[in-house]
Design an enzyme around this catalytic site. Structure first.
Site, PDB file in Angstrom:
ATOM      1  N   GLY A 182       0.859  -1.180   0.000  1.00  0.00           N
ATOM      2  CA  GLY A 182       0.000   0.000   0.000  1.00  0.00           C
ATOM      3  C   GLY A 182       0.892   1.225   0.000  1.00  0.00           C
ATOM      4  O   GLY A 182       1.941   1.252   0.670  1.00  0.00           O
ATOM      5  N   THR A 224       9.012  12.369 -10.721  1.00  0.00           N
ATOM      6  CA  THR A 224       9.852  11.181 -10.883  1.00  0.00           C
ATOM      7  C   THR A 224       9.687  10.667 -12.310  1.00  0.00           C
ATOM      8  O   THR A 224       8.581  10.449 -12.780  1.00  0.00           O
ATOM      9  CB  THR A 224       9.480  10.101  -9.854  1.00  0.00           C
ATOM     10  OG1 THR A 224       8.091   9.779  -9.959  1.00  0.00           O
ATOM     11  CG2 THR A 224       9.767  10.591  -8.448  1.00  0.00           C
ATOM     12  N   GLY A 256      11.260   7.846 -13.612  1.00  0.00           N
ATOM     13  CA  GLY A 256      11.689   6.460 -13.778  1.00  0.00           C
ATOM     14  C   GLY A 256      13.155   6.384 -14.174  1.00  0.00           C
ATOM     15  O   GLY A 256      14.030   6.949 -13.510  1.00  0.00           O
ATOM     16  N   ASP A 307       7.295   4.929  -4.026  1.00  0.00           N
ATOM     17  CA  ASP A 307       6.970   5.118  -2.610  1.00  0.00           C
ATOM     18  C   ASP A 307       8.239   5.305  -1.788  1.00  0.00           C
ATOM     19  O   ASP A 307       8.279   6.122  -0.857  1.00  0.00           O
ATOM     20  CB  ASP A 307       6.179   3.920  -2.085  1.00  0.00           C
ATOM     21  CG  ASP A 307       4.838   3.758  -2.772  1.00  0.00           C
ATOM     22  OD1 ASP A 307       4.287   4.772  -3.232  1.00  0.00           O
ATOM     23  OD2 ASP A 307       4.341   2.619  -2.847  1.00  0.00           O
ATOM     24  N   SER A 325      11.656  -3.405   0.091  1.00  0.00           N
ATOM     25  CA  SER A 325      12.788  -3.034  -0.760  1.00  0.00           C
ATOM     26  C   SER A 325      13.412  -1.688  -0.377  1.00  0.00           C
ATOM     27  O   SER A 325      14.469  -1.325  -0.892  1.00  0.00           O
ATOM     28  CB  SER A 325      12.350  -2.981  -2.226  1.00  0.00           C
ATOM     29  OG  SER A 325      11.438  -1.909  -2.446  1.00  0.00           O
TER      30      SER A 325
END
Length: 323
Positions: A43, A224, A226, A257, A296
């Site tokens: 989430g 952002t 990527g 996130d 992560s």
């Protein structure tokens, strides 16, 4: 756990991620054999709170989970990460939210979410946690909760002088009132392009759209991009492009996130926006080399070590180094 003061308060979602890994996405009507499966707490709100906490900044979270096994797992995870969670309600009538990501061999992902208890967050339930919001230095918001609940949180923070950061994901048209309450907005290029009606692949158009958004609403905008890096547009200043880090992407779930959570933690620690974006960019690059969403997110020490071995030189979008 008692509520922390200072640092970052995240008002956001909980989704138990049931992640399928496959060589590609299935075609309509096709049954495709996958290569692996992982269940992990996720989430956008939870992922961002974990990323902030791993930056060694006091972090609290406000949201809603069910009285079910997934809800128990989230409460345990919050405790393990040291995230204050007095503001997390256990809903007796609706289950915890669930996310169903599919991750392909190139590390890209697409996700179906079933919000469940997240959708029962209301302005009243957010207002009941006023003290948690007002005690923070930075409030971080996303759009996996009802917009009216997000607006309530932003209003409380804005009135108290708390810095309001909005990650407008997943994309939805936003009321101007919400943007007026924000200090920093952090979309990705697709979300910004959807707002502005521009081509997400055209860097000049994306830069112009970010500048318009900043000027129209008197806010800072961090986009952002990527694998193309990060665009920072601060009010009254020239846009800055922070270059990408070249890494081998394993799983992009949660990378955005991680960026948002660490950006807010760094802002709460007193970093300026550009310096915070440089470090958050490195944290997100590290995140894509690992599987999972919240799991992560790297620690502060891991980001420090990564930056020793790499460098990002902020430049203007036209390619000229910034002074």
């Amino acid at each position: 756990m008692t509520t922390s003061t200072g640092g970052v308060c995240v008002v956001g979602s909980f989704m138990m991620d049931l992640i399928a890994y496959a060589p590609r996405r299935p075609e309509p009507g096709e049954t495709l054999a996958g290569t692996d499966f992982v269940q992990t707490p996720g989430g956008k709100g939870f992922n961002q709170a974990v990323a902030a906490a791993r930056c060694e900044v006091p972090t609290s979270m406000i949201g809603r989970v069910g009285q079910d096994l997934f809800g128990n797992q989230f409460v345990h995870a919050l405790t393990i990460e040291g995230i204050a969670h007095d503001g997390v309600i256990r809903d007796e009538s609706t289950g915890t939210g669930v996310g169903l990501p599919v991750v392909t061999e190139d590390g890209q992902n697409s996700i179906i979410i079933i919000p469940r208890a997240n959708l029962r967050s209301t302005p009243a339930s957010i207002a009941a946690q006023r003290e948690v919001i007002e005690s923070a230095k930075v409030l971080l918001l996303q759009l996996e909760l009802p917009v009216e609940a997000v607006v309530e949180a932003a209003e409380i923070a804005h009135a108290a002088g708390v810095r309001v950061v909005l990650n407008p994901a997943p994309y939805t048209p936003l009321p101007d009132h919400l943007l007026e309450l924000c200090d920093v907005v952090v979309p990705n290029e697709v979300e910004l392009a959807s707002w502005a009606g521009v081509d997400a692949e055209d860097r000049d158009e994306v830069c112009a759209a970010a500048d318009r958004l900043s000027r129209t609403h008197d806010i800072d905008v961090v986009v952002t991009l990527g694998s193309r890096g990060v665009l920072v547009v601060e009010q009254g200043r020239r846009a800055t492009l922070i270059d990408r880090h070249v890494v081998e992407a394993v799983d992009t779930v949660g990378a955005g996130d991680t960026f948002c959570g660490q950006l807010c933690a760094l802002l709460a620690s007193g970093e300026n926006l550009q310096a915070a974006a440089v470090r958050a960019n490195a944290a997100a690059a590290l995140a894509v080399t690992r599987r999972g969403g919240a799991s992560s997110a790297p620690t502060r020490d891991e980001v420090d070590a990564f930056l020793v071995d790499s460098s990002t030189i902020p430049t203007a979008p036209d390619g000229k180094d910034q002074p």
